[in-house]
Scaffold this motif. Structure first.
Motif, mmCIF file in Angstrom:
data_model
loop_
_atom_site.group_PDB
_atom_site.id
_atom_site.type_symbol
_atom_site.label_atom_id
_atom_site.label_comp_id
_atom_site.label_asym_id
_atom_site.label_seq_id
_atom_site.Cartn_x
_atom_site.Cartn_y
_atom_site.Cartn_z
ATOM 1 N N THR A 139 0.811 -1.220 0.000
ATOM 2 C CA THR A 139 0.000 0.000 0.000
ATOM 3 C C THR A 139 0.840 1.263 0.000
ATOM 4 O OG1 THR A 139 -0.091 0.236 2.410
ATOM 5 C CG2 THR A 139 -1.733 -1.216 1.372
ATOM 6 N N ASN A 174 -10.229 -9.317 -1.039
ATOM 7 C CA ASN A 174 -11.358 -8.700 -1.744
ATOM 8 C C ASN A 174 -11.130 -7.211 -1.956
ATOM 9 O OD1 ASN A 174 -13.700 -10.845 -1.851
ATOM 10 N ND2 ASN A 174 -12.750 -11.069 0.155
ATOM 11 N N ARG A 175 -9.851 -6.835 -2.126
ATOM 12 C CA ARG A 175 -9.514 -5.415 -2.190
ATOM 13 C C ARG A 175 -10.321 -4.670 -3.249
ATOM 14 N NH1 ARG A 175 -5.365 -8.681 -3.123
ATOM 15 N NH2 ARG A 175 -4.183 -8.706 -5.069
ATOM 16 N N GLY A 176 -10.761 -3.482 -2.827
ATOM 17 C CA GLY A 176 -11.574 -2.654 -3.704
ATOM 18 C C GLY A 176 -13.049 -2.969 -3.665
ATOM 19 N N ARG A 177 -13.421 -4.058 -2.980
ATOM 20 C CA ARG A 177 -14.827 -4.462 -2.903
ATOM 21 C C ARG A 177 -15.326 -4.400 -1.461
ATOM 22 N NH1 ARG A 177 -12.815 -8.646 -6.367
ATOM 23 N NH2 ARG A 177 -12.939 -10.182 -4.696
ATOM 24 N N HIS A 220 -6.651 2.962 4.078
ATOM 25 C CA HIS A 220 -6.682 1.633 3.481
ATOM 26 C C HIS A 220 -7.759 0.730 4.070
ATOM 27 C CE1 HIS A 220 -2.946 2.942 1.722
ATOM 28 N NE2 HIS A 220 -2.439 3.142 2.921
ATOM 29 N N ARG A 230 -13.989 -2.160 3.651
ATOM 30 C CA ARG A 230 -13.367 -2.223 2.343
ATOM 31 C C ARG A 230 -11.879 -1.929 2.481
ATOM 32 N NH1 ARG A 230 -13.509 1.987 -1.274
ATOM 33 N NH2 ARG A 230 -15.098 2.963 0.023
ATOM 34 N N GLU A 232 -8.617 -0.591 0.504
ATOM 35 C CA GLU A 232 -8.199 0.163 -0.675
ATOM 36 C C GLU A 232 -6.689 0.322 -0.656
ATOM 37 O OE1 GLU A 232 -9.775 1.044 -3.224
ATOM 38 O OE2 GLU A 232 -11.893 0.987 -2.674
#
Length: 233
Positions: A139, A174-177, A220, A230, A232
């Motif tokens: 990240t 499940n990054r971004g979701r 994040h 979530r 990010e």
């Protein structure tokens, strides 16, 4: 040699030298590239580094149980996994399949049957994307290694509890979701905890303190009020 197997790489994970030797000889003779690992730790590393098309995995490994290896891989990759084990009990089969294995072959096994199952797994692998780079998520603030199950911040390893890791792994995978509260509670704590949303508030606060540069203003590990969380980049 078929075009299907000509470029397929198989990782064989077993601590029995005679099994490894037999599989190496038979698979190599049919055009497969064979990589081997003798324990679970080496297997996780090998998948991240070599990106095999299929994993053939024994459950009785000297360091980790095979189901732990399956769970570790399923944290970041969809590579087909064929279990090859002397454990023939249906409970063992169910546990391995529930952990994420695609197929289960019991020892002693017929080579023709294993080869047929392997060909099917290679076909499945050809339709999916297996990218070893996905095992490491950076990240800029912290680095998550899904294969090694480790987190580093400012060059130093961050100690996470098993539960903290479970929450982080599911979010990163499940990054971004959006991951719903119920799903997080079900997968990390179990089906009887699906209404215990206060658990998530406590553990997300702990993770933010350990990982976010500004825990009160997370970049994040984000909260979607009333819905879930979530991750990010």
């Amino acid at each position: 040699m078929s075009a299907e197997t000509a470029s397929a790489t198989v990782l064989v994970v077993d601590d029995e030298p005679q099994i490894v030797r037999a599989l190496r000889i038979n698979l190599s003779a049919r055009g497969y590239k064979v990589i081997t690992a003798h324990d679970g730790t080496a297997a996780l590393k090998a998948v991240a580094e070599t990106k095999p098309d299929v994993v053939v995995l024994d459950l009785g490994l000297p360091d980790l149980d095979g189901t732990e290896v399956i769970a570790g891989l399923r944290g970041w990759t969809t590579v087909p996994i064929i279990v090859l084990s002397a454990r023939g009990d249906s409970a063992d089969k169910v546990q391995a399949l529930d952990a994420g294995a695609d197929d289960y072959v019991t020892k002693p096994f017929g080579m023709d049957e294993l080869l047929a199952r392997l060909r099917a797994a290679v076909r499945r692998s050809a339709t999916s994307s297996v990218d070893g780079a996905d095992a490491v998520v950076d990240t800029g603030s912290f680095r998550v290694d899904l294969a090694a199950k480790k987190v580093r911040r400012d060059g130093k390893e961050v100690h996470l509890t098993k539960t903290e890791w479970g929450v982080l792994e599911l979010l990163v995978r499940n990054r971004g979701r959006l991951v719903a509260q119920k799903q997080l509670l079900h997968e990390v704590w179990g089906p009887t905890y699906e209404t215990e949303s206060h658990y998530l508030r406590v553990y997300l606060a702990q993770l933010r303190r350990k990982l976010e540069p500004e825990p009160s203003r997370p970049r994040h590990l984000l909260t979607e009020p009333g819905m879930g969380y979530r991750f990010e980049m």
